[in-house]
Design a protein around this motif. Structure first.
Motif, PDB file in Angstrom:
ATOM      1  N   PRO A 202      12.960   7.119   1.854  1.00  0.00           N
ATOM      2  CA  PRO A 202      12.023   6.610   2.868  1.00  0.00           C
ATOM      3  C   PRO A 202      12.759   6.080   4.092  1.00  0.00           C
ATOM      4  O   PRO A 202      13.811   5.443   3.973  1.00  0.00           O
ATOM      5  N   GLN A 203      12.200   6.349   5.257  1.00  0.00           N
ATOM      6  CA  GLN A 203      12.763   5.873   6.516  1.00  0.00           C
ATOM      7  C   GLN A 203      11.846   4.815   7.108  1.00  0.00           C
ATOM      8  O   GLN A 203      10.626   4.990   7.159  1.00  0.00           O
ATOM      9  N   GLN A 204      12.436   3.706   7.564  1.00  0.00           N
ATOM     10  CA  GLN A 204      11.631   2.623   8.123  1.00  0.00           C
ATOM     11  C   GLN A 204      11.249   2.934   9.568  1.00  0.00           C
ATOM     12  O   GLN A 204      12.065   3.398  10.364  1.00  0.00           O
ATOM     13  N   THR A 205       9.988   2.693   9.886  1.00  0.00           N
ATOM     14  CA  THR A 205       9.502   2.863  11.248  1.00  0.00           C
ATOM     15  C   THR A 205       9.669   1.538  11.997  1.00  0.00           C
ATOM     16  O   THR A 205       9.875   0.492  11.377  1.00  0.00           O
ATOM     17  N   PRO A 206       9.596   1.548  13.329  1.00  0.00           N
ATOM     18  CA  PRO A 206       9.693   0.282  14.063  1.00  0.00           C
ATOM     19  C   PRO A 206       8.669  -0.729  13.561  1.00  0.00           C
ATOM     20  O   PRO A 206       7.499  -0.393  13.352  1.00  0.00           O
TER      21      PRO A 206
ATOM     22  N   ASP B 248      14.860  -2.716   2.358  1.00  0.00           N
ATOM     23  CA  ASP B 248      15.064  -1.293   2.115  1.00  0.00           C
ATOM     24  C   ASP B 248      14.147  -0.861   0.993  1.00  0.00           C
ATOM     25  O   ASP B 248      13.696  -1.682   0.181  1.00  0.00           O
ATOM     26  N   LEU B 249      13.843   0.441   0.962  1.00  0.00           N
ATOM     27  CA  LEU B 249      12.892   0.981  -0.007  1.00  0.00           C
ATOM     28  C   LEU B 249      13.414   2.295  -0.548  1.00  0.00           C
ATOM     29  O   LEU B 249      13.925   3.138   0.202  1.00  0.00           O
TER      30      LEU B 249
ATOM     31  N   ALA C  51       0.843  -1.200   0.000  1.00  0.00           N
ATOM     32  CA  ALA C  51       0.000   0.000   0.000  1.00  0.00           C
ATOM     33  C   ALA C  51       0.872   1.242   0.000  1.00  0.00           C
ATOM     34  O   ALA C  51       1.966   1.253   0.573  1.00  0.00           O
ATOM     35  N   VAL C  52       0.362   2.285  -0.657  1.00  0.00           N
ATOM     36  CA  VAL C  52       0.990   3.607  -0.662  1.00  0.00           C
ATOM     37  C   VAL C  52      -0.098   4.612  -0.311  1.00  0.00           C
ATOM     38  O   VAL C  52      -1.074   4.751  -1.047  1.00  0.00           O
ATOM     39  N   ARG C  53       0.044   5.297   0.828  1.00  0.00           N
ATOM     40  CA  ARG C  53      -1.031   6.169   1.313  1.00  0.00           C
ATOM     41  C   ARG C  53      -0.473   7.518   1.776  1.00  0.00           C
ATOM     42  O   ARG C  53       0.666   7.605   2.235  1.00  0.00           O
ATOM     43  N   ARG C  54      -1.316   8.529   1.657  1.00  0.00           N
ATOM     44  CA  ARG C  54      -1.039   9.841   2.250  1.00  0.00           C
ATOM     45  C   ARG C  54      -1.993  10.010   3.434  1.00  0.00           C
ATOM     46  O   ARG C  54      -3.173  10.314   3.256  1.00  0.00           O
ATOM     47  N   PRO C  55      -1.494   9.824   4.654  1.00  0.00           N
ATOM     48  CA  PRO C  55      -2.386   9.837   5.816  1.00  0.00           C
ATOM     49  C   PRO C  55      -3.019  11.186   6.104  1.00  0.00           C
ATOM     50  O   PRO C  55      -3.998  11.268   6.842  1.00  0.00           O
TER      51      PRO C  55
ATOM     52  N   ARG D 130       6.922  -0.788   7.496  1.00  0.00           N
ATOM     53  CA  ARG D 130       6.356   0.503   7.103  1.00  0.00           C
ATOM     54  C   ARG D 130       7.472   1.523   6.924  1.00  0.00           C
ATOM     55  O   ARG D 130       8.367   1.632   7.775  1.00  0.00           O
ATOM     56  N   PHE D 131       7.378   2.251   5.827  1.00  0.00           N
ATOM     57  CA  PHE D 131       8.333   3.309   5.509  1.00  0.00           C
ATOM     58  C   PHE D 131       7.561   4.613   5.354  1.00  0.00           C
ATOM     59  O   PHE D 131       6.409   4.619   4.891  1.00  0.00           O
TER      60      PHE D 131
END
Length: 345
Positions: A297-301, A282-283, A258-262, A308-309
């Protein structure tokens, strides 16, 4: 001698750029200076060009076999008329070796650096040349950011489409690429190779092609390209996004789900990636044109197979709008790599 260059930090929301001012080497380095480059020996003309040896690096063209169809979708075309046709092509490659501790760059260099430039205009009997990009890696740029590219050694596969299959084909390449360690050096190499369709380096080129990310649709994992399987994966993606997914939503295949703009005060993008548990992922993201300089993009925990990035929607060219923009995502996990292009909602 070549002088170094500095990494200049750009204003917030803009990428760091490299400013270089240096002299080109007046003469090639002696052979003794290249002892650190393993495997560099002379080769028959039909298999490889001569090595172009410069400070900390060497490059050459290598030849492979002929192929009956133009099978790769993940390629950059370089042709006199700007078109790349399908049909029989000749395999070749650009091989770059680097001294330990040095790196060169991917088509999107990240926070600093510059991508390679290819000029095949002096080639003979060449309609187009498609450059393929093996999966890159992220590494620190020395200025607080990260670059994207290759360490030690890379082969960029080439698919060469002849103008006339009955005539001899000759590649002539003016190659410009940057190499960096604690300083950065621009390199210019001039390489030439006649292709016969039976070059001895086909196995090396094929290994590099395996590392080229596979193009798949959003929500579809490697090996799950059947419509029913894709539909099931899409349902699992929706469940996971709502926090309701069970083990059936955990795909063993690499997929961009998925690619979303929250929404919120600061416009950003959230990307969900499925990959095998305990395998690093990695992304990378690219805009619709090279003048888009989106942050890495930075990976979240993460816990489990869904990673999730997040990245901010910064670095757009003047006047550009993110709505509906076609973004290309490249996910790399172990030996697997995929590429997904999707429009930003």
């Amino acid at each position: 001698m070549k002088s170094g260059c500095k990494l200049l930090l750009a204003p917030r929301g803009m990428r760091a750029r490299i400013a270089c001012s240096m002299l080109r080497l007046i003469a090639p380095l002696p052979v003794a200076a290249l002892i650190w480059l393993p495997g560099i020996t002379s080769a028959p003309a039909q298999d490889a060009s001569n090595w172009d040896t410069q400070a900390h690096t060497a490059s050459r063209l290598i030849a492979g076999a002929a192929s009956k169809s133009h099978g790769s979708k993940n390629r950059e075309s370089n042709s006199p008329d700007g078109k790349s046709g399908d049909g029989a092509f000749l395999r070749a490659g650009i091989e770059i070796r680097l001294e330990p501790g040095w790196q060169t760059y991917w088509r999107d260099p990240g926070d600093s650096g510059a991508p390679p430039k290819f000029d095949f205009s002096a080639s003979e009997n060449v309609k187009s040349v498609s450059v393929l990009w093996p999966a890159p890696q992220r590494f620190p740029d020395g200025a607080g950011g990260n670059s994207i590219g290759y360490l030690n050694h890379v082969i960029l596969p080439l698919h060469v489409l002849p103008t006339d299959d009955a005539k001899q084909t000759a590649l002539r390449l003016k190659l410009d690429y940057d190499i960096c360690s604690n300083i950065c050096i621009p390199v210019e190499a001039n390489l030439a190779l006649r292709l016969s369709g039976d070059g001895a380096e086909d196995a090396a080129i094929e290994r590099a092609e395996i590392r080229v990310p596979r193009h798949v649709a959003l929500g579809v994992a490697l090996g799950q390209e059947h419509p029913a399987e894709a539909s099931q994966l899409g349902q699992a993606r929706a469940q996971e996004a709502q926090g309701l997914a069970g083990e059936s939503a955990k795909s063993d295949g690499l997929a961009i789900l998925a690619v979303r703009r929250p929404g919120g005060a600061h416009d950003h993008v959230l990307v969900e990636v499925a990959a095998p548990r305990d395998v690093p992922v990695d992304l990378f993201v690219e805009g619709p044109t090279p003048d888009w300089s989106l942050p890495l993009p930075q990976q979240t925990p993460a816990d489990g197979a869904i990673r999730r990035f997040v990245f901010d929607l910064d670095g757009l060219p003047p006047g550009a709008k993110p709505d509906g923009a076609a973004l290309t995502f490249t996910a790399v996990s172990g030996e697997d790599a995929i590429e997904v292009t999707t429009h930003l909602e």
